[in-house]
Design an enzyme around this catalytic site. Structure first.
Site, PDB file in Angstrom:
ATOM      1  N   THR A 210      -5.107   1.534   7.014  1.00 30.56           N
ATOM      2  CA  THR A 210      -4.263   2.352   6.140  1.00 30.56           C
ATOM      3  C   THR A 210      -3.063   1.527   5.668  1.00 30.56           C
ATOM      4  OG1 THR A 210      -3.194   4.522   5.923  1.00 30.56           O
ATOM      5  CG2 THR A 210      -2.946   3.439   8.046  1.00 30.56           C
ATOM      6  N   ASN A 211      -2.040   2.171   5.134  1.00 34.36           N
ATOM      7  CA  ASN A 211      -0.873   1.464   4.617  1.00 34.36           C
ATOM      8  C   ASN A 211       0.392   2.250   4.953  1.00 34.36           C
ATOM      9  OD1 ASN A 211      -0.377   3.424   2.369  1.00 34.36           O
ATOM     10  ND2 ASN A 211      -2.438   2.753   1.828  1.00 34.36           N
TER      11      ASN A 211
END
Ligand code: CTP
Length: 403
Positions: A210-211
């Protein structure tokens, strides 16, 4: 917040133990820029005083003693006619009954009869009174006359009983107020899709790629669109945020799920604002079981995800593309050049260029500094401001493009 500026809110407070929460509501509305005039019933004053409300609103709070003063006529007609909204929170079963029958024996009920603005009620009561057929029939009568009712929450009541009757928390009350104040705004009858948050691409049952996106900017845009009267669909990756009241929420964990949701919602929409940080790559294989460390560091093969914005423009030969499509460019260098390339390659109407290398802008923080690039070559640099203010400006520009 634009939706509250120069808005007059008449807040009726009645005799429920939840009356203390109305002070917080009056305070938050005042801080948001509204002019809040409070009317307390006799029973409300058993729990809280006019001074409580005067202290947080900076305006005189009214009681039944004002009903018989020299200014009485001017007061109830004046308050009722100049308000943008009459909200009664908490609203007791007794006041609900009086409103349903058009009784006018207190300053609050006289004012409610004289008022020409929308009426919003937040019932709060104990001991099963809310479920009683008398209360429900009175509420139905008021609904038929156009009153807006906020459902009380379930939970522990002051008596110690559990049930339906708690006054919802301030943010939910405020969310409902915003929906009414904004309903004739620039985007009334417009359908707007907003995406938010960082997608998560599963690697195994325990892990995702993810980020850093928190979803704050996207959620602020959804709220600003609601404030402007739009019907909002918020397509959100997992976040820690509470969606704005009134948004239709669709969860999309992965880039693939977000693509499907966006394509499904695009047909017939007026605007799409892609604030989500969508993963560009996902693990090619999803491990059925948790990858164990005994096997050593794994080699993870990645594959590209679909570009959602490009798909929206090409899907169905572009026939289902919303009228206005806005992208974000999250860049750590060559901000404007990269953003301009994305504006063109993704066939956008606007791109919000976002420097994610700055500590006070971009991911997770409360502020942002964005530059808007328009397809017609216009460029607008916004100074450092809250994500809420940036969202309001963006929505104003979208409304301008929709005409
Ligand atoms: N976006 C998208 N689909 C993707 C990736 C991004 O629709 N698979 C959207 C984002 O929501 C954003 C815009 O495209 O509105 C630009 O995203 P950004 O991450 O800045 O750029 P990318 O296209 O992913 O390119 P790069 O990561 O190489 O900068």
């Amino acid at each position: 917040m634009a939706v509250f500026s120069n808005k007059r809110i008449l807040l009726g407070v009645t005799g429920s133990i939840a009356a203390y929460k109305a002070a917080d509501l009056a305070s938050k509305l005042t801080q948001a820029g509204a002019l809040v005039d409070v009317i307390l019933t006799e029973a409300a004053q058993k729990f809280v005083t006019p001074l409580t409300f005067q202290s947080v609103t900076g305006r005189r709070a009214h009681t039944d003693s004002d009903l018989w003063g020299n200014e009485a006529h001017v007061l109830h007609v004046g308050l009722g006619h100049t308000a943008n909204l009459l909200m009664i929170a908490p609203c007791t079963a007794n006041t609900i009954a009086k409103l349903a029958y058009g009784q006018a024996d207190t300053l609050l009920t006289v004012t409610a009869l004289a008022a020409t603005c929308p009426l919003l009620l937040a019932p709060a009561m104990d001991g099963g009174m809310y479920d009683h057929p008398a209360t429900q029939e009175n509420l139905d009568t008021l609904r038929k006359r156009g009153a807006h009712i906020i459902e009380p929450a379930d939970g522990r009541l002051a008596s110690g009983l559990a049930g339906t009757g708690r006054l919802p928390e301030t943010p939910e009350l405020i969310g409902n107020i915003r929906l009414i104040l904004g309903r004739d705004g620039w985007l009334a009858n417009r359908k707007v899709i907003v995406t938010a948050g960082g997608t998560q691409e599963p690697l195994d049952p325990a892990r995702v790629l993810t980020n850093h996106s928190s979803g704050k900017q996207g959620y602020a845009i959804a709220q600003a669109a609601l404030d402007a009267g739009a019907q909002v669909t918020l397509i959100t990756a997992p976040t820690a945020l509470k969606p704005p009241v009134g948004a239709r929420v669709m969860q999309a964990q992965t880039a693939r799920q977000m693509l499907d949701a966006v394509l499904q919602e695009s047909a017939g929409s007026d605007a799409l604002i892609m604030a989500a940080a969508v993963a560009d790559f996902r693990p090619k294989h999803l491990a059925k079981d948790k990858i164990k460390k005994e096997g050593g560091a794994p080699q993870i093969e990645l594959e590209a995800t679909d570009d959602i914005l490009k798909a929206v423009s090409s899907h169905n030969g572009g026939k289902t593309r919303p009228k206005v499509v806005v992208g974000f460019a999250a860049e750590s260098r060559n901000l404007l050049e990269n953003a301009a390339n994305k504006l063109e390659s993704k066939k956008l109407d606007v791109i919000a260029a976002n420097d994610i290398s700055a500590g006070d802008a971009g991911f997770a923080v409360e502020t942002n500094r964005i530059t808007l690039l328009f397809a017609d070559g216009r460029e607008e640099s916004l100074s450092l401001m809250s994500k809420i203010d940036a969202a309001e400006i963006l929505i104003e520009r979208v409304a301008g493009l929709l005409g």
